[in-house]
Design an enzyme around this catalytic site. Sequence first.
Site, PDB file in Angstrom:
ATOM      1  N   ASP A 131     -14.765   4.469   0.072  1.00 53.30           N
ATOM      2  CA  ASP A 131     -15.318   3.910   1.305  1.00 53.30           C
ATOM      3  C   ASP A 131     -16.332   4.840   1.959  1.00 53.30           C
ATOM      4  OD1 ASP A 131     -13.834   1.650   0.979  1.00 53.30           O
ATOM      5  OD2 ASP A 131     -12.670   1.850   2.834  1.00 53.30           O
ATOM      6  N   ARG A 145       0.834  -1.221   0.000  1.00 48.84           N
ATOM      7  CA  ARG A 145       0.000   0.000   0.000  1.00 48.84           C
ATOM      8  C   ARG A 145       0.853   1.248   0.000  1.00 48.84           C
ATOM      9  NH1 ARG A 145      -5.723  -1.041   1.853  1.00 48.84           N
ATOM     10  NH2 ARG A 145      -6.085   1.158   1.634  1.00 48.84           N
ATOM     11  N   TYR A 184      -1.227 -13.227  -1.109  1.00 45.19           N
ATOM     12  CA  TYR A 184      -0.713 -13.028  -2.465  1.00 45.19           C
ATOM     13  C   TYR A 184       0.633 -12.322  -2.379  1.00 45.19           C
ATOM     14  CZ  TYR A 184      -3.147  -8.590  -1.534  1.00 45.19           C
ATOM     15  OH  TYR A 184      -3.605  -7.435  -0.949  1.00 45.19           O
TER      16      TYR A 184
END
Length: 412
Positions: free
Chosen positions: A304, A109, A225
């Site tokens: 969001d 991120r 992942y």
Amino acid sequence: MGASGPNIAIVGAGIGGLTLALALRARGIDAEIHEQAPELREVGAAVALSANATRLLARLGLDEQLTAAGAEPTELIHRHWKDGRRIAAHPVGASYRERFGGPYLGVHRAAFQRILGDAWGSERLHLGTAVSGVTEDPTGAGPTGGDGGRVRLEFADGRSARADLAVGADGVHSAVRRRVTDEDVTVYSGTSGFRGLVPAEAMPSLPDPGAIQFWMGPGAHVLHYPVDSAGTVNFLAVVTGPQRWSEDTWRAEAAPGELLAAFDGWHPAIIEMLSGAPQSARWGLFGQAPLRRWSRGRAVLVGDAAHAMLPHHGQGANQTVEDAVTLADCLAGARAAGGSEAYDVALRRYERLRRVRTRQVQRSSWVTSGLLHLPDGPAAERRDRKLATVPADFGWIHAHDAERAAAAAVAS
Ligand SMILES: Cc1cc2nc3c(=O)[nH]c(=O)nc-3n(C[C@H](O)[C@H](O)[C@H](O)COP(=O)(O)OP(=O)(O)OC[C@H]3O[C@@H](n4cnc5c(N)ncnc54)[C@H](O)[C@@H]3O)c2cc1C
């Protein structure tokens, strides 16, 4: 209003705010970003970007940096929690790229945030600027009249600013949402998660470390992942419970050993993975009932703030990127049409384009939550058979081109 169009204030420099700012700039529209944090920094460990977002990010010129920073999984594999057998496997890499026109990428991120932030630059980014409220004088000048804007942003330090339009890209606890609606929409899922980054060498038992994998077991699952060329793996370990979430925030401290205790008896690769990173806080996983409105007057929501969702399709950030590009296209259409009413039309069009789709992803992610935690038995066997058709069942998420959909709506 400046020469290049309306003066847009974006609240929040997360994934949605930065993507929106870049998409507006690409369409010749100015924006200012107000971010409460004193610096752009990592929130959480990593994120998986799918073609419905990477295609849009490539059009913003970010494909090379993203590909260099991230890792492309080889396969999507579902496994049994204990013996690790492959229940279903589907190729990702080149065949996914060919089918959907963009790569599937795992990326830190912090790296994603840095790529977006570097592309935007520091000039119109106001850090350490928390927005505490948004008010509006509907009789004031709008995007076409422009004497500074009819929306007023109030900052926590007592300052204020005016804009033609305020965009709430300020996440799940959005301050701008309070201006748009008084609905209280978050719903606790009854599940919680732990996250971590683990070096590949800490997991000698892990089969197919380059794949994106779900390990499914009774009352819990693990998704992981790769996120870089060194093979670092990002995991999200989700457990059923606690029954109620009593914390004020979405994170709660967990007692030492709590995570490993929840996965007692699981495959050695999972134990190595969960032991390979310091135990994180416990994240309550929340969904959101659909908001009845995403905009009021000249305040509108993206990401969001409008539609937080469970992470089981890895779509929160991807849907946020879709929102940002759609809103930019609708606003560019309004600027071309001219007149204040064109912006009313643009906001309604944006809502119409995004509400149904994000609702479908929200709902699907909620259903998936329960399926991932089935105990061994007939229901799990039925789910396992259904996993053979995952690419066909979820192609609608990855194939969607938000920019094309917006262009068609603006042209109609
Ligand atoms: C456990 C977990 C795993 C996830 N994994 C994935 C995944 O693999 N793939 C995926 O697509 N999504 C994933 N998501 C979801 C994804 O993280 C979010 O959907 C995405 O970050 C939303 O972007 P946003 O811009 O709306 O909000 P955010 O990224 O939260 O950004 C909001 C920004 O607004 C700022 N802000 C807040 N309030 C104010 C204020 N009053 N004034 C000024 N600034 C303010 C914040 O500081 C922040 O910078 C995951 C989420 C969770 C919880």
